[in-house]
Scaffold this motif. Structure first.
Motif, PDB file in Angstrom:
ATOM      1  N   SER A 101       0.812  -1.216   0.000  1.00 10.72           N
ATOM      2  CA  SER A 101       0.000   0.000   0.000  1.00 10.72           C
ATOM      3  C   SER A 101       0.845   1.266   0.000  1.00 10.72           C
ATOM      4  CB  SER A 101      -0.925   0.021   1.217  1.00 10.72           C
ATOM      5  OG  SER A 101      -1.863  -1.029   1.125  1.00 10.72           O
ATOM      6  N   LEU A 102       2.074   1.158   0.513  1.00 14.79           N
ATOM      7  CA  LEU A 102       2.966   2.311   0.567  1.00 14.79           C
ATOM      8  C   LEU A 102       3.913   2.410  -0.627  1.00 14.79           C
ATOM      9  CD1 LEU A 102       3.874   2.157   4.354  1.00 14.79           C
ATOM     10  CD2 LEU A 102       2.473   3.901   3.232  1.00 14.79           C
ATOM     11  N   THR A 103       4.054   1.338  -1.407  1.00 17.36           N
ATOM     12  CA  THR A 103       5.048   1.349  -2.490  1.00 17.36           C
ATOM     13  C   THR A 103       4.466   1.096  -3.878  1.00 17.36           C
ATOM     14  OG1 THR A 103       5.564  -1.004  -2.161  1.00 17.36           O
ATOM     15  CG2 THR A 103       6.905   0.606  -0.949  1.00 17.36           C
ATOM     16  N   GLN A 104       3.224   0.677  -3.984  1.00 16.26           N
ATOM     17  CA  GLN A 104       2.601   0.409  -5.282  1.00 16.26           C
ATOM     18  C   GLN A 104       1.718   1.597  -5.677  1.00 16.26           C
ATOM     19  OE1 GLN A 104       3.457  -2.409  -6.984  1.00 16.26           O
ATOM     20  NE2 GLN A 104       4.799  -2.766  -5.235  1.00 16.26           N
ATOM     21  N   GLY A 105       2.018   2.185  -6.825  1.00 17.79           N
ATOM     22  CA  GLY A 105       1.323   3.389  -7.263  1.00 17.79           C
ATOM     23  C   GLY A 105      -0.183   3.271  -7.297  1.00 17.79           C
ATOM     24  N   THR A 158       5.921   1.674  -9.336  1.00 15.40           N
ATOM     25  CA  THR A 158       6.328   1.054  -8.080  1.00 15.40           C
ATOM     26  C   THR A 158       7.500   1.845  -7.530  1.00 15.40           C
ATOM     27  OG1 THR A 158       5.647  -1.144  -8.818  1.00 15.40           O
ATOM     28  CG2 THR A 158       7.212  -1.053  -7.001  1.00 15.40           C
ATOM     29  N   LEU A 159       7.422   2.205  -6.267  1.00  8.60           N
ATOM     30  CA  LEU A 159       8.523   2.950  -5.665  1.00  8.60           C
ATOM     31  C   LEU A 159       9.726   2.041  -5.456  1.00  8.60           C
ATOM     32  CD1 LEU A 159       6.665   5.081  -2.964  1.00  8.60           C
ATOM     33  CD2 LEU A 159       7.198   5.662  -5.334  1.00  8.60           C
ATOM     34  N   THR A 160      10.880   2.540  -5.837  1.00 13.11           N
ATOM     35  CA  THR A 160      12.143   1.851  -5.629  1.00 13.11           C
ATOM     36  C   THR A 160      13.129   2.858  -5.059  1.00 13.11           C
ATOM     37  OG1 THR A 160      12.851   2.329  -7.894  1.00 13.11           O
ATOM     38  CG2 THR A 160      11.769   0.198  -7.517  1.00 13.11           C
ATOM     39  N   LEU A 161      14.235   2.365  -4.546  1.00  6.30           N
ATOM     40  CA  LEU A 161      15.248   3.246  -3.991  1.00  6.30           C
ATOM     41  C   LEU A 161      15.692   4.246  -5.053  1.00  6.30           C
ATOM     42  CD1 LEU A 161      16.944   3.837  -1.485  1.00  6.30           C
ATOM     43  CD2 LEU A 161      18.667   2.266  -2.386  1.00  6.30           C
TER      44      LEU A 161
END
Length: 133
Positions: free
Chosen positions: A24-28, A47-50
């Motif tokens: 829920s915090l990293t998938q757009g 998708t959030l990545t470093l």
């Protein structure tokens, strides 16, 4: 940056697994659903990545984010524009914590409280869909 330095830490119990919270915090697609009416522009991967950057806005307020730490149970975002600071999320099975520190003229604790409440509402609704026979 105009404003005052503000710091806020919130931790709540939440009926969700660590994996569900992380997604829920990293998938757009999931971020867009629980952050509504905020709008997000994440980029190509969704998708959030470093190192990834994204923009969120609500009305005329724009906030830039850069992922500076991403682990199995932590996400740290460097923020600029409407807030100059850091937002860190930590989570585990059954809980989530949001720590926010930054300079802004906006009431950060209010926005943080609304966001963590929206996240919990979203995840609990997802849990009900999964557990419905």
């Amino acid at each position: 940056m105009l404003g005052t330095f503000q710091r806020s830490d919130l931790r709540i119990e939440i009926n969700a697994s660590s994996t569900a919270i992380r997604d829920s915090l990293t998938q757009g697609a999931q971020l867009r659903r629980w952050l509504y009416p905020q709008s997000l522009s994440i980029g190509d991967t969704d998708t959030l990545t470093l190192g990834s950057t994204f923009t969120s806005w609500i009305g005329p307020i724009t906030l830039q984010h850069q992922v500076i730490l991403l682990g199995d149970q932590t996400l740290q975002l460097l923020m600029s524009q409407a807030v100059d600071g850091v937002h860190e999320w930590q989570w585990g099975d059954g809980w989530v914590q949001s720590s926010l520190a930054g300079v802004s003229i906006l009431p950060l604790n209010l926005a943080q409280t609304l966001n963590i409440w929206r996240l919990r509402t979203f995840l609990e609704a997802q849990q009900q869909v999964v557990s419905t026979p």
